[in-house]
Design an enzyme around this catalytic site. Structure first.
Site, short mmCIF file in Angstrom:
data_model
loop_
_atom_site.label_atom_id
_atom_site.label_comp_id
_atom_site.label_asym_id
_atom_site.label_seq_id
_atom_site.Cartn_x
_atom_site.Cartn_y
_atom_site.Cartn_z
N CYS A 1 32.18 -17.67 23.43
CA CYS A 1 31.99 -18.75 24.41
C CYS A 1 30.51 -19.16 24.53
O CYS A 1 29.61 -18.36 24.33
CB CYS A 1 32.44 -18.28 25.79
SG CYS A 1 34.10 -17.63 25.80
N ARG B 1 28.87 -20.71 17.32
CA ARG B 1 29.26 -19.40 17.87
C ARG B 1 30.76 -19.17 17.73
O ARG B 1 31.23 -18.05 17.92
CB ARG B 1 28.88 -19.32 19.36
CG ARG B 1 27.39 -19.37 19.60
CD ARG B 1 27.10 -19.59 21.06
NE ARG B 1 27.55 -18.49 21.88
CZ ARG B 1 26.77 -17.53 22.35
NH1 ARG B 1 25.49 -17.55 22.08
NH2 ARG B 1 27.26 -16.58 23.10
N TRP C 1 36.19 -19.32 23.67
CA TRP C 1 36.81 -18.56 22.60
C TRP C 1 37.83 -17.67 23.31
O TRP C 1 37.46 -16.76 24.05
CB TRP C 1 35.74 -17.72 21.89
CG TRP C 1 36.17 -17.07 20.63
CD1 TRP C 1 36.31 -17.66 19.39
CD2 TRP C 1 36.48 -15.69 20.44
NE1 TRP C 1 36.70 -16.72 18.47
CE2 TRP C 1 36.81 -15.51 19.07
CE3 TRP C 1 36.53 -14.57 21.28
CZ2 TRP C 1 37.17 -14.27 18.54
CZ3 TRP C 1 36.89 -13.35 20.75
CH2 TRP C 1 37.20 -13.20 19.40
N ASN D 1 31.11 -17.03 30.65
CA ASN D 1 31.15 -16.24 29.41
C ASN D 1 31.33 -14.79 29.81
O ASN D 1 30.71 -14.34 30.78
CB ASN D 1 29.81 -16.33 28.66
CG ASN D 1 29.67 -17.60 27.88
OD1 ASN D 1 30.54 -18.46 27.92
ND2 ASN D 1 28.56 -17.72 27.16
N GLY D 2 32.12 -14.04 29.04
CA GLY D 2 32.30 -12.62 29.34
C GLY D 2 33.73 -12.32 29.72
O GLY D 2 34.63 -13.14 29.50
N GLU E 1 29.45 -5.02 1.95
CA GLU E 1 29.01 -6.30 2.51
C GLU E 1 29.57 -7.47 1.69
O GLU E 1 29.99 -8.49 2.26
CB GLU E 1 27.48 -6.33 2.59
CG GLU E 1 26.86 -7.64 3.01
CD GLU E 1 27.26 -8.15 4.40
OE1 GLU E 1 27.97 -7.44 5.13
OE2 GLU E 1 26.88 -9.29 4.73
N LYS F 1 31.92 -10.45 3.22
CA LYS F 1 31.58 -11.88 3.10
C LYS F 1 32.77 -12.64 2.52
O LYS F 1 33.13 -13.71 3.00
CB LYS F 1 30.36 -12.08 2.18
CG LYS F 1 29.02 -11.75 2.78
CD LYS F 1 28.44 -12.80 3.68
CE LYS F 1 28.54 -12.52 5.13
NZ LYS F 1 28.17 -11.35 5.76
N GLU G 1 35.71 -12.88 5.14
CA GLU G 1 35.54 -13.65 6.37
C GLU G 1 35.43 -15.14 6.16
O GLU G 1 35.85 -15.91 7.02
CB GLU G 1 34.38 -13.12 7.21
CG GLU G 1 33.01 -13.30 6.60
CD GLU G 1 31.91 -12.82 7.54
OE1 GLU G 1 30.89 -12.35 7.03
OE2 GLU G 1 32.07 -12.91 8.76
N HIS H 1 41.29 8.31 -6.74
CA HIS H 1 42.00 9.08 -5.71
C HIS H 1 43.08 8.24 -5.04
O HIS H 1 43.44 8.51 -3.89
CB HIS H 1 41.00 9.64 -4.71
CG HIS H 1 40.03 10.58 -5.34
ND1 HIS H 1 40.40 11.82 -5.81
CD2 HIS H 1 38.72 10.44 -5.66
CE1 HIS H 1 39.35 12.42 -6.36
NE2 HIS H 1 38.32 11.59 -6.28
N LYS I 1 30.19 -16.06 16.33
CA LYS I 1 28.87 -15.63 15.88
C LYS I 1 28.38 -14.42 16.66
O LYS I 1 27.82 -13.50 16.12
CB LYS I 1 27.88 -16.80 16.04
CG LYS I 1 26.48 -16.49 15.58
CD LYS I 1 26.45 -16.26 14.08
CE LYS I 1 25.10 -15.84 13.55
NZ LYS I 1 25.21 -15.23 12.22
C1 F6R Z 1 29.57 -10.83 9.31
C2 F6R Z 1 28.96 -10.86 10.61
C3 F6R Z 1 29.39 -9.84 11.61
C4 F6R Z 1 28.17 -9.34 12.41
C5 F6R Z 1 28.63 -8.42 13.55
C6 F6R Z 1 27.47 -7.88 14.34
O1 F6R Z 1 29.04 -11.83 8.48
O2 F6R Z 1 28.13 -11.68 10.89
O3 F6R Z 1 30.06 -8.79 11.00
O4 F6R Z 1 27.31 -8.68 11.53
O5 F6R Z 1 29.49 -9.13 14.41
O6 F6R Z 1 26.73 -8.92 14.91
P1 F6R Z 1 25.25 -8.68 15.43
O7 F6R Z 1 24.40 -8.38 14.23
O8 F6R Z 1 24.88 -9.97 16.10
O9 F6R Z 1 25.31 -7.52 16.37
#
Ligand code: F6R
Length: 607
Positions: free
Chosen positions: A2, A27, A75, A101-102, A480, A484, A487, A503, A602
């Site tokens: 949000c 976000r 959100w 928010n929250g 990682e 990527k 997502e 395994h 985000k």
């Molecule tokens: C993946 C991504 C998320 C963040 C995770 C932590 O591309 O962006 O997995 O890495 O939500 O977010 P932060 O770093 O803001 O605590």
């Protein structure tokens, strides 16, 4: 997640609110709304779906007159993403409108209480309880009603409040959810994220937990939770408006991938001084470091994978045991953390709810906390004993890229600093590693430049299911890389420590199965090569990632992506870049919404 904006001044509020909401789109959200007040009272407009629909409905704000208002991107957590559940919410008497928010954890009990008091609920949200509480506690003193309401709430909240009895005052309050006040000339603002403010002002006040603000066109007053007036420092934002815009790239994600050489340089350069590393305004003495029995790294998502990669560097260079813990697990575990533990808390946003909770848990056990954070003034930066900012600049795309590589840069710097202080890295090795680290931005640029063939490779390797394998630092890169891919392209991707395949997982390898093999750790290259041979024998199609000049790989893999030479301990920062690009082009080919992938946000400010 949000987003909140608020404006009070002389201009028309709605267009400013809509613009601010657009800045917060990155976000992640699924509905949006604004409330604007004029002499006729408060008018609310809200829609499920994109802000573009809200702009259409309000004729870009022209249909909602008034020069004071609040806006929100939601959100969904409590209740589906519908028009009714979207914010702002109105009190039954129409006097109050709020955005939130929250999460209000005790909302069910409050809802029951309010219903028995006769309040009628329109939505399924936890937020609506707040606006009815405001009505319940209001007796002509708005600040007192806000304080009484806040005292009843359990959980996290940043609130923007309009009251029809105060036609030129916006109210804001925060608890465990960010809210920043923007100081203009004859107008003032608030937002949950500084990116929504930079177009208007660089002068901001960071609201702290429990604080309440009252904003008029010409004043900002901040109070603590008992109503005492506070003197708050004004901070200056260094981000430019352009830094938060696309700059000619099709997507923020691509722009941010391309910004990595500059971002890593910004993270490293100010800390490197003629052969020495300086950690901003704090120092860890040899004595302090000798008392450290272990290092715990905690974070979520990509930041956790940065921690997995950093672990190898720290253990190798400092010979201190490192434990990497998912913040969402650590917060409810029995963490083996005490006053001899140094905890590295990694977060791009600095606002991730699980990471904040893990930090607090470690603090309660007596540990010293170092935050590795991008967003200045964020909650984690404030809670940590010391903060190392990653200086990546605003990261807008939901999928992190430059946030990740700058976290790695800081972890490498930290490992080298501690290793040297403890005498565990000898002078010659230290000098060589430092030289290599300084070259990281240049090598990142070369990595980007030499990988022009990735769009074509993405076309060949993107399939419904992919495997990413690697060992040691390469395994962290595989983790990682797979995240990527998942997502942003919605393709199923599994990452495996290469030695684990036999395994169980190798049963899934069939004719044509794409396997991405990260093979940049030279000491383990032959081992990973034998895993490549194993999967190829079962029909897999292998795309390998290796240092330029690795001939063995060329002879075994179907295709190879090369990266320039660098000390192995730093290789993850280069190796991840082609995998970011691979995911980007796979998602682009599928026509996915790359900067705002479905179901993701985000900044994950709720649990
Ligand atoms: C993946 C991504 C998320 C963040 C995770 C932590 O591309 O962006 O997995 O890495 O939500 O977010 P932060 O770093 O803001 O605590």
């Amino acid at each position: 997640m949000c987003g909140i904006v608020g404006f009070v001044g002389k201009q028309s509020a709605a267009p400013i609110l809509l613009k601010g909401l657009k800045q917060l789109e990155y976000r992640g959200y699924d509905s949006a709304g604004i409330a604007v007040m004029d002499a006729d009272g408060i008018r609310v407009e809200k829609v499920s779906g994109r802000i573009a629909r809200l702009c259409e409905k309000t004729e870009n704000g022209a249909a909602v007159p008034g020069s004071i208002g609040i806006g929100h991107t939601r959100w969904a957590t409590h209740g589906a993403p519908t028009d009714v559940n979207a914010h702002p919410h109105l009190s039954n008497d129409g006097r109050f409108a709020i955005v939130h928010n929250g999460i209000i954890e005790n909302y069910l009990a409050l809802r029951e209480e309010l219903i028995s008091d006769g309040y009628v609920f329109q939505s399924e949200t936890d937020t609506e309880t707040i606006v009815h509480l405001l009505e319940k506690y209001y007796d002509g003193d708005i600040k007192a009603a806000v304080m009484k309401t806040a005292a009843r709430l359990e959980g996290s909240y940043a609130l923007g409040i309009l009251c029809a009895d105060a036609p030129d005052t916006l109210y804001a309050v925060r608890e465990a959810s960010p809210l920043i006040l923007g100081i203009g000339v004859g107008e003032n603002y608030f937002a949950s994220d500084v990116t929504a403010l930079v177009a208007h002002t660089k002068n901001v006040i960071y609201l702290e937990d429990g604080e309440i603000a009252a904003l008029t066109p010409g004043s900002i007053e901040v109070y603590d939770c008992t109503g005492q007036r506070l003197q708050k420092p004004i901070s200056r934002v260094t981000w430019s408006v352009e830094a938060a815009e696309k700059g000619g790239y099709e997507h923020f994600m691509l722009k941010e991938i391309m910004e990595q050489p500059a971002a890593v340089k910004a993270a490293l350069a100010p800390r490197l001084h003629e052969g020495e590393i300086r950690l901003d305004d704090f120092e860890l003495s040899e004595e302090t470091l000798r008392s450290v029995s272990k290092i715990v790294i905690t974070a979520c998502g990509s930041a956790y994978y940065a921690g997995c990669s950093g672990r190898y560097a720290i253990e190798k260079l400092c010979h201190i045991p490192v434990q990497v813990e998912l913040a969402s697990e650590l917060r409810y575990g029995e963490p083996m953390v005490d006053e001899h533990t140094l905890v590295l808390v990694i977060s791009q946003s600095g606002e991730t709810a699980d990471t904040i909770a893990a930090l607090k848990e470690c603090r309660a056990h007596g540990a010293t906390i170092i935050g590795i954070v991008n967003v200045v003034g964020s909650t984690i930066a404030k809670l940590a004993d010391h903060t190392l900012y990653t200086w990546a600049g605003p990261e807008i795309a939901v999928a992190t890229t430059k946030g990740f590589t700058t976290q790695l840069a800081i972890l490498y710097l930290f490992a080298l600093y501690v290793g040297k202080k403890l005498g565990r890295v000898e002078q010659a090795q230290y000098a060589a590693l430092l030289r290599s680290l300084k070259l990281l931005p240049k090598r990142l640029q070369e990595t980007i430049d030499m990988n022009y063939q990735i769009p074509a490779l993405a076309g060949r390797y993107a399939s419904q299911s992919l495997f990413f394998i690697g060992r040691n630092t390469d395994y962290a890169v595989a983790l990682e890389g797979a995240l990527k891919m998942k997502e942003i392209s919605y393709l199923h991707a599994e990452s495996y420590a290469a030695g684990e395949l036999k395994h169980g997982t190798i049963a899934l390898i069939d004719e044509g199965q794409p396997v991405i093999a990260v093979c940049c750790n030279e000491a383990l290259c032959d081992k990973t090569l034998s895993n490549i041979v194993e999967v190829k024998a079962r029909g897999a199609k292998v795309l390998a990632l290796a240092f330029r000049g690795n001939k063995k790989i060329v002879s075994q893999a179907d295709d190879v992506i090369f990266i320039p030479q660098i000390e192995t301990v730093f290789s993850a920062a280069l190796a991840v870049v082609p995998l970011q690009l691979l995911a980007y082009y796979a998602a682009r080919e599928k026509g996915c919404d790359i900067d705002k992938p479905k179901n993701l946000a985000k900044s994950v400010t709720v649990e």
